[in-house]
Design a protein around this motif. Structure first.
Motif, PDB file in Angstrom:
ATOM      1  N   ILE A   1      -0.257  -2.324   0.633  1.00 40.96           N
ATOM      2  CA  ILE A   1       0.999  -1.644   0.938  1.00 40.96           C
ATOM      3  C   ILE A   1       2.208  -2.577   0.757  1.00 40.96           C
ATOM      4  N   PRO A   2       2.181  -3.798   1.341  1.00 42.50           N
ATOM      5  CA  PRO A   2       3.334  -4.686   1.132  1.00 42.50           C
ATOM      6  C   PRO A   2       3.577  -5.002  -0.345  1.00 42.50           C
ATOM      7  N   LEU A   3       2.503  -5.238  -1.091  1.00 39.69           N
ATOM      8  CA  LEU A   3       2.698  -5.528  -2.508  1.00 39.69           C
ATOM      9  C   LEU A   3       3.352  -4.353  -3.206  1.00 39.69           C
ATOM     10  N   PHE A   4       2.875  -3.175  -2.882  1.00 40.84           N
ATOM     11  CA  PHE A   4       3.411  -1.978  -3.524  1.00 40.84           C
ATOM     12  C   PHE A   4       4.919  -1.880  -3.301  1.00 40.84           C
ATOM     13  N   PHE A   5       5.341  -2.085  -2.066  1.00 37.50           N
ATOM     14  CA  PHE A   5       6.772  -1.957  -1.776  1.00 37.50           C
ATOM     15  C   PHE A   5       7.588  -3.126  -2.309  1.00 37.50           C
ATOM     16  N   THR A   6       7.032  -4.333  -2.168  1.00 36.89           N
ATOM     17  CA  THR A   6       7.762  -5.488  -2.673  1.00 36.89           C
ATOM     18  C   THR A   6       7.926  -5.384  -4.190  1.00 36.89           C
ATOM     19  N   TYR A   7       6.858  -4.995  -4.860  1.00 36.03           N
ATOM     20  CA  TYR A   7       6.916  -4.846  -6.310  1.00 36.03           C
ATOM     21  C   TYR A   7       7.939  -3.793  -6.707  1.00 36.03           C
TER      22      TYR A   7
ATOM     23  N   LEU B   1     -13.809   2.500   5.826  1.00 36.95           N
ATOM     24  CA  LEU B   1     -12.451   2.147   6.240  1.00 36.95           C
ATOM     25  C   LEU B   1     -11.564   1.861   5.039  1.00 36.95           C
ATOM     26  N   THR B   2     -12.144   1.250   4.005  1.00 37.30           N
ATOM     27  CA  THR B   2     -11.331   0.908   2.834  1.00 37.30           C
ATOM     28  C   THR B   2     -10.799   2.171   2.149  1.00 37.30           C
ATOM     29  N   VAL B   3     -11.681   3.160   1.989  1.00 38.75           N
ATOM     30  CA  VAL B   3     -11.263   4.406   1.347  1.00 38.75           C
ATOM     31  C   VAL B   3     -10.275   5.142   2.240  1.00 38.75           C
ATOM     32  N   TYR B   4     -10.549   5.137   3.527  1.00 41.06           N
ATOM     33  CA  TYR B   4      -9.672   5.816   4.479  1.00 41.06           C
ATOM     34  C   TYR B   4      -8.263   5.217   4.422  1.00 41.06           C
ATOM     35  N   MET B   5      -8.217   3.883   4.379  1.00 39.65           N
ATOM     36  CA  MET B   5      -6.924   3.211   4.304  1.00 39.65           C
ATOM     37  C   MET B   5      -6.195   3.616   3.019  1.00 39.65           C
ATOM     38  N   TYR B   6      -6.914   3.626   1.913  1.00 39.31           N
ATOM     39  CA  TYR B   6      -6.281   3.952   0.642  1.00 39.31           C
ATOM     40  C   TYR B   6      -5.717   5.371   0.649  1.00 39.31           C
ATOM     41  N   VAL B   7      -6.523   6.312   1.131  1.00 43.02           N
ATOM     42  CA  VAL B   7      -6.096   7.714   1.130  1.00 43.02           C
ATOM     43  C   VAL B   7      -4.888   7.911   2.036  1.00 43.02           C
TER      44      VAL B   7
ATOM     45  N   ALA C   1      -1.681   3.513   7.747  1.00 46.08           N
ATOM     46  CA  ALA C   1      -2.635   2.854   6.850  1.00 46.08           C
ATOM     47  C   ALA C   1      -2.585   1.338   7.038  1.00 46.08           C
ATOM     48  N   SER C   2      -1.398   0.793   7.310  1.00 41.67           N
ATOM     49  CA  SER C   2      -1.304  -0.647   7.555  1.00 41.67           C
ATOM     50  C   SER C   2      -2.109  -1.029   8.787  1.00 41.67           C
ATOM     51  N   ALA C   3      -2.075  -0.157   9.786  1.00 39.38           N
ATOM     52  CA  ALA C   3      -2.845  -0.441  10.996  1.00 39.38           C
ATOM     53  C   ALA C   3      -4.341  -0.462  10.672  1.00 39.38           C
ATOM     54  N   ILE C   4      -4.790   0.460   9.804  1.00 39.39           N
ATOM     55  CA  ILE C   4      -6.204   0.451   9.405  1.00 39.39           C
ATOM     56  C   ILE C   4      -6.526  -0.873   8.722  1.00 39.39           C
ATOM     57  N   ALA C   5      -5.616  -1.313   7.838  1.00 37.69           N
ATOM     58  CA  ALA C   5      -5.844  -2.573   7.125  1.00 37.69           C
ATOM     59  C   ALA C   5      -5.926  -3.736   8.098  1.00 37.69           C
ATOM     60  N   VAL C   6      -5.083  -3.705   9.135  1.00 42.92           N
ATOM     61  CA  VAL C   6      -5.114  -4.792  10.110  1.00 42.92           C
ATOM     62  C   VAL C   6      -6.458  -4.796  10.843  1.00 42.92           C
ATOM     63  N   VAL C   7      -6.930  -3.609  11.235  1.00 41.94           N
ATOM     64  CA  VAL C   7      -8.232  -3.529  11.912  1.00 41.94           C
ATOM     65  C   VAL C   7      -9.309  -4.135  11.017  1.00 41.94           C
TER      66      VAL C   7
ATOM     67  N   LEU D   1       2.727  -0.044  19.491  1.00 38.13           N
ATOM     68  CA  LEU D   1       1.304   0.124  19.226  1.00 38.13           C
ATOM     69  C   LEU D   1       0.949   1.556  18.852  1.00 38.13           C
ATOM     70  N   SER D   2       1.979   2.362  18.565  1.00 38.25           N
ATOM     71  CA  SER D   2       1.694   3.782  18.395  1.00 38.25           C
ATOM     72  C   SER D   2       0.707   4.067  17.268  1.00 38.25           C
ATOM     73  N   GLN D   3       0.769   3.283  16.174  1.00 42.38           N
ATOM     74  CA  GLN D   3      -0.166   3.528  15.072  1.00 42.38           C
ATOM     75  C   GLN D   3      -1.596   3.244  15.514  1.00 42.38           C
ATOM     76  N   TYR D   4      -1.755   2.203  16.332  1.00 43.60           N
ATOM     77  CA  TYR D   4      -3.098   1.866  16.792  1.00 43.60           C
ATOM     78  C   TYR D   4      -3.617   2.913  17.762  1.00 43.60           C
ATOM     79  N   GLN D   5      -2.700   3.482  18.533  1.00 37.12           N
ATOM     80  CA  GLN D   5      -3.112   4.565  19.434  1.00 37.12           C
ATOM     81  C   GLN D   5      -3.574   5.774  18.632  1.00 37.12           C
ATOM     82  N   ARG D   6      -2.837   6.057  17.551  1.00 41.53           N
ATOM     83  CA  ARG D   6      -3.240   7.174  16.693  1.00 41.53           C
ATOM     84  C   ARG D   6      -4.637   6.950  16.123  1.00 41.53           C
TER      85      ARG D   6
END
Lengths: 404, 317, 293
Positions: free
Chosen positions: C141-147, B270-276, B287-293, B77-82
């Motif tokens: 992210i998964p698409l980017f890596f899979t691609y 959140l969308t921009v934050y995830m992208y950056v 960033a994957s953790a942000i996407a999951v949230v 869970l370290s990413q979520y803790q971050r």
């Protein structure tokens, strides 16, 4: 039914268009310098290779991920400093030391340049660009107000005051494209205390200590005196070329754009290296090196190696200088323009030491957050914002170093 | 439907029911294979390009990313803790909540206001097209245009300076206090039209009789609206609200284009934050953790929608 | 009904009428003002693309242009300098193929879901429909890596495949409802005649889906055309980038081009959707109804 057939035909046509991708196998150079597209086209023609330009932020992701898939491009641009150390750790970048030995022996490059492209004594890249960070100034404005190139900090401030009194904005600086925040910050810092500047990058000097405070004091003083232009511009280079400010601190690579926008070297465009604020300090100049790297696999491939060596050759440097007015540090090549020639001779005369640019020197994880804080200060230059920016920068910084 | 053709003329007592059941099962199995044949391209494409990435994304959020080598280390869970400890994340979350709050109220309120005003007016058709028109611009193109409208030397300031009689140079997209409201205005300009059209469709379905009855009895416009139209329009309003809230959670294009020079861009949603974090800083796992949230939030809202829809359906029946 | 006319209060009726008229006039004025506010940005967009860069800098941003000739220079600059040409053609390809194939595949799937009785139908439907409920950020992210691993990154075929996939689930939902409601007499008759399931679909079901096909195609085409985020993540070379990504990159990285050119590029990027809107307004609104239901 007729519509269906038409639709199918359109689909088939479109698909076949999608499939026709050029097939000829040439050495591929990947880069994030699409703003030099025209020059790159000329180089690719002269050196017989292909090139593809990416947007910087995607480019980083692209290279990092293609390396993790063990499939890097043949030849590619990267950054010096921390970023270089990062990518070298992947073990997929070739050691190009023998090429340097050769070129230095031939008198084409200096050892000092080589250091910029080395990590722990091993050299991994050749310069696509070697740019000193200098002050461009509007010669007509200077002449009109009886000013000459400042050689001391006091002269610089006096020049700014004279220009400001005459209704001219002395310094041009913006936050355009989000990365420019560090420029004046780091320049003031190396002029005041170069030791502390280096300390920033290994965590030994904090971003909220007296050293950085002194930088903000100076920066703020100039903002309050009205020396700086509106930071919210989208046409930074054009505005300076149009004469909206007298001095413009930027890498030498801006010369080409300034000329394109109608300035003429020696008539209205001059250049000087910013003097030290602390006179007891040895003279220095910020140097930005853009390295070209080659993958281990391509290093073994004679054709890829030929293209790579072309970039390091005097011929290559001359073509590049002619096409894009950029300098690679090659000593036997013709200087791309009079600005670069002048800076080179100034540096030789003054014995300036090369200082790694903040962008490359700072740990890459910190770049974005810290630049954002510096830009916030430029947009709202008050003591409160300065204090907030310093506290935030140090929070990110401390966080990073605690993890190392 | 599946009638046995050669039914033997037999005593019912002796009929072998299991044979018919077997036949029925076989029939169904055959339909299933035919149906699956028709569905297979859709199932394959959707599974590979949409569902597998979602699962992979969840997996990445539990790993650590090694620069230039890959997701080779389990991170728990370290990413979520971050996430929890990061001020940028809280700021991005706060801004996303602003977006959602605004999307909850404004598109439907403005859309409803315009729709009710327009209803039955001579210019309804023309006005409908006018308010819908911004929608045909791509969000990116609209963002680019508004970027210049808001520029320090842009249109908005030049109009303001006409009223104040002195130069106005507000940096709408550069100040922390004005950047989000400015982008929201541009966003509403584009999206209110859709809400309005949907509400007008809903209004068209409202029966005329109660309206006329109320009108004859001398009810005011507001009374009619409040007590007759609004309750009947509730299902449509719910659809519009849910659509705009989901859109509010995932606004990206407008912010990305308009806030390109704003230093705190990453914290604007959140969308921009995830992208950056992913594509600018290569903090893939984080960033994957942000996407999951973000995914968990969006799924909860969708789930809420299903429940609400169900309740309203039962209420109106 | 016999009404005693003398007892009717004409005054009240007249007052009522007057109030209504006043209200209507008020509404009219208010809507006029709002419409003008709504159209103002379009006015700005149009006068801007009609000015030359020099004229734009010199005049008030809302001033009328002196002619229309600069439009051509601006559009040419946008097409060539900004390389919008690539973007427009690529997006046209992605939109036409992606949306066309997606809606076709969706109709096939909906046919399977709606017109055959078998157990597990809900499961398969939910599986396909699950493709619409996650935020796009979860795919990136998964698409980017899979691609990257598959060599699909930065290729046209990769873009088409993804756009096709993401445009499938919603039309499946719509078409399933549509096909469930369609009478099954015809297919029963055809089956009796020994028509194969395959031919049944192509010669009976498909031709009956033309209306919704067009509506759904337009809807999905517009979505693909307007997409920014997937093109930004999955493409890198300008030769492959979609129109929106090209526009965004152009605005960001080549800011030394005049605003008039950037505006021309934005207009260019919106042209197909604007055209579609005016030419096919009826279909568009139909598509809207479909998407809201």
């Amino acid at each position: 039914m007729k519509n269906w057939k038409l639709g199918t035909a359109a689909c088939a046509l479109a698909l076949s268009a999608a499939m026709t991708v050029s097939a000829e196998a040439q050495v591929l150079m990947a880069h994030d310098k699409d703003f030099w597209r025209d020059g790159m086209d000329v180089m690719a023609e002269a050196g017989n290779f292909e090139h593809t330009g990416y947007v910087t932020e995607q480019y980083r992701a692209f290279l990092q991920s293609s390396m993790s898939a063990n499939n890097p491009p043949d030849i590619f641009t990267w950054w010096t400093g921390n970023a270089l150390a990062d990518i070298v750790a992947s073990g997929q970048v070739a050691d190009v030391g023998e090429l340097w030995d050769e070129r230095i022996a031939a008198g084409e490059f200096s050892e000092g340049t080589r250091d910029l492209f080395s990590v722990d004594g091993v050299t991994y890249g050749i310069p696509m660009l070697l740019a000193r960070w200098v002050v461009f100034y509007n010669m007509e404005m200077f002449e009109e107000h009886g000013l000459s190139e400042p050689t001391t900090w006091d002269e610089l401030e006096q020049a700014a005051e004279t220009l400001h009194a005459a209704g001219i904005t002395p310094f041009h600086a913006t936050v355009q494209d989000g990365w420019r925040g560090f420029i004046w910050f780091s320049e003031i810092m190396i002029r005041q205390n170069v030791e502390a500047y280096h300390g920033l990058h290994d965590g030994s000097v904090p971003y909220d200590g007296p050293e950085v405070q002194a930088v903000f004091d100076q920066w703020l003083e100039w903002y309050e005196a009205g020396y700086f232009s509106d930071p919210r511009s989208n046409e930074e280079v054009e505005e300076f070329a149009r004469g909206e400010a007298a001095m413009y601190l930027m890498g030498e690579w801006a010369t080409g754009t300034l000329l394109e926008n109608g300035m003429t070297i020696g008539e209205d465009l001059g250049v000087f290296i910013m003097p030290n604020a602390n006179p007891s300090q040895a003279p220095g100049v910020i140097v930005e090196g853009a390295p070209i790297l080659i993958s281990q696999e391509a290093w073994e491939n004679p054709e890829a190696r030929r293209v790579y060596e072309f970039w390091a050759s005097t011929d290559g440097a001359n073509v590049w200088a002619e096409a894009q007015s950029l300098y690679t540090g090659n000593l036997s090549a013709t200087a791309p323009n009079a600005i670069i020639q002048e800076i080179s001779s100034d540096i030789e005369a003054g014995g300036h030491t090369a200082i790694t640019r903040w962008w490359e020197a700072v740990p890459s994880d910190l770049q974005g957050d810290i630049v954002a804080e510096l830009s916030s200060f430029m947009l709202d230059p008050t003591p409160e914002t300065a204090a907030e920016a310093m506290a935030n920068m140090q929070a990110f910084n401390a966080d990073y170093w605690a993890d190392q | 439907m599946t009638s046995p053709h050669n039914m033997p003329d037999a005593d019912l007592q002796q009929l072998d029911f299991s044979r018919y059941a077997e036949q029925e099962r076989r029939e169904r199995r055959r339909s299933m294979w035919t149906a699956l044949g028709f569905m297979s391209p859709a199932i394959i494409l959707v599974s590979f390009f949409l569902l597998y990435p979602v699962a992979y994304n969840v997996y990445i959020s539990f790993t650590r990313w090694r620069r230039f080598t890959g997701f080779d280390e389990w991170g728990g869970l370290s990413q979520y803790q971050r996430l929890l400890g990061n001020p940028n994340f809280s700021e991005a979350m706060a801004n996303t909540i602003i977006w959602v709050g605004v999307s909850l109220v404004l598109p439907v309120a403005i859309g409803l206001f315009i729709a009710v005003m327009l209803r039955g007016q001579k210019m309804e058709e023309t006005a409908k097209s006018i308010f819908f028109l911004p929608r045909v611009l791509a969000p990116t193109a609209a963002g680019v245009m508004w970027f210049y409208v808001y520029a320090p030397d842009g249109v908005l300031n030049s109009i303001l300076s006409f009223f104040t009689a002195e130069p106005v140079t507000i940096g709408w997209l550069y100040n922390e206090s004005t950047v989000t409201p400015s982008i929201i205005v541009a966003y509403l300009w584009q999206t209110v039209g859709l809400a309005m059209v949907l509400l007008l469709l809903g209004l068209a379905a409202v029966p005329k009789d109660p309206l006329e009855a109320a009108s004859v009895e001398g009810a005011t416009r507001w009374q009619i609206f409040r007590h007759v139209t609004l309750p009947l329009l509730l299902p449509t309003i719910l659809v519009v609200v849910i659509l705009s809230v989901l859109a509010g959670f995932t606004v990206f294009d407008h912010i990305w284009v308009m806030a390109r020079d704003f230093p705190g861009k990453r914290t604007l949603s959140l969308t921009v934050y995830m992208y950056v974090e992913a594509f600018d800083r290569s903090s893939w796992a984080y960033a994957s953790a942000i996407a999951v949230v973000l995914g968990v939030i969006v799924l909860s809202v969708t789930w809420l929608q299903v429940i609400l829809q169900d309740r309203i359906d039962r209420m109106t029946k | 009904m016999a009404v005693d006319l003398t007892t009717l209060d004409y005054g009240v009726i007249a007052r009522d009428e007057a109030r209504r008229n006043r209200e209507n006039r008020g509404v009219f004025v208010l809507m006029m003002v709002l419409s003008i506010v709504w159209l103002a940005p379009f006015y700005y967009l149009i006068v801007s693309v009609l000015k030359s860069p020099a004229e734009y800098v010199a005049s008030h941003p809302l001033a009328l242009p002196s002619g229309i000739m600069p439009l051509f220079a601006n559009v040419t600059d946008a097409w060539v300098e900004a390389r919008m040409g690539f973007g427009v053609l690529n997006s046209l390809l992605y939109g036409v193929v992606g949306a066309g194939v997606a809606v076709f595949i969706a109709i096939m799937a909906a046919h399977g879901l709606a017109r055959y009785r078998f157990s597990g139908r809900t499961f398969w439907f939910m599986l396909i429909f699950a493709g619409t409920i996650f935020p796009f950020q979860m795919y990136l992210i998964p698409l980017f890596f899979t691609y990257l691993e598959l060599g699909l990154l930065d290729t046209r075929i990769g873009m088409i495949l993804f756009y096709t996939a993401i445009c499938i689930p919603f039309p499946v939902l719509v078409m399933r409802n549509y096909l469930t409601q369609m009478s099954s007499e015809m297919d029963e008759a055809a089956r009796m005649d020994g028509c194969s399931e395959f031919r049944l679909f192509f010669s009976i079901i498909l031709p009956n889906c033309k209306g919704p096909f067009i509506a759904l195609f337009l809807l999905q085409f517009t979505w693909i055309w307007n997409d920014l985020i997937f093109s930004t993540v999955l493409t890198q070379r300008v030769e492959v980038r979609s129109v929106m990504s090209t526009l965004q990159v152009f605005q960001g990285a080549y800011a030394d081009v005049s605003q008039t050119v950037v505006m021309a590029a934005s207009l260019l990027a919106s042209l197909p959707t604007i055209l579609l809107f005016f030419v096919l307004r009826r279909h568009f609104m139909q598509g809207l109804q479909v998407s809201s239901g």
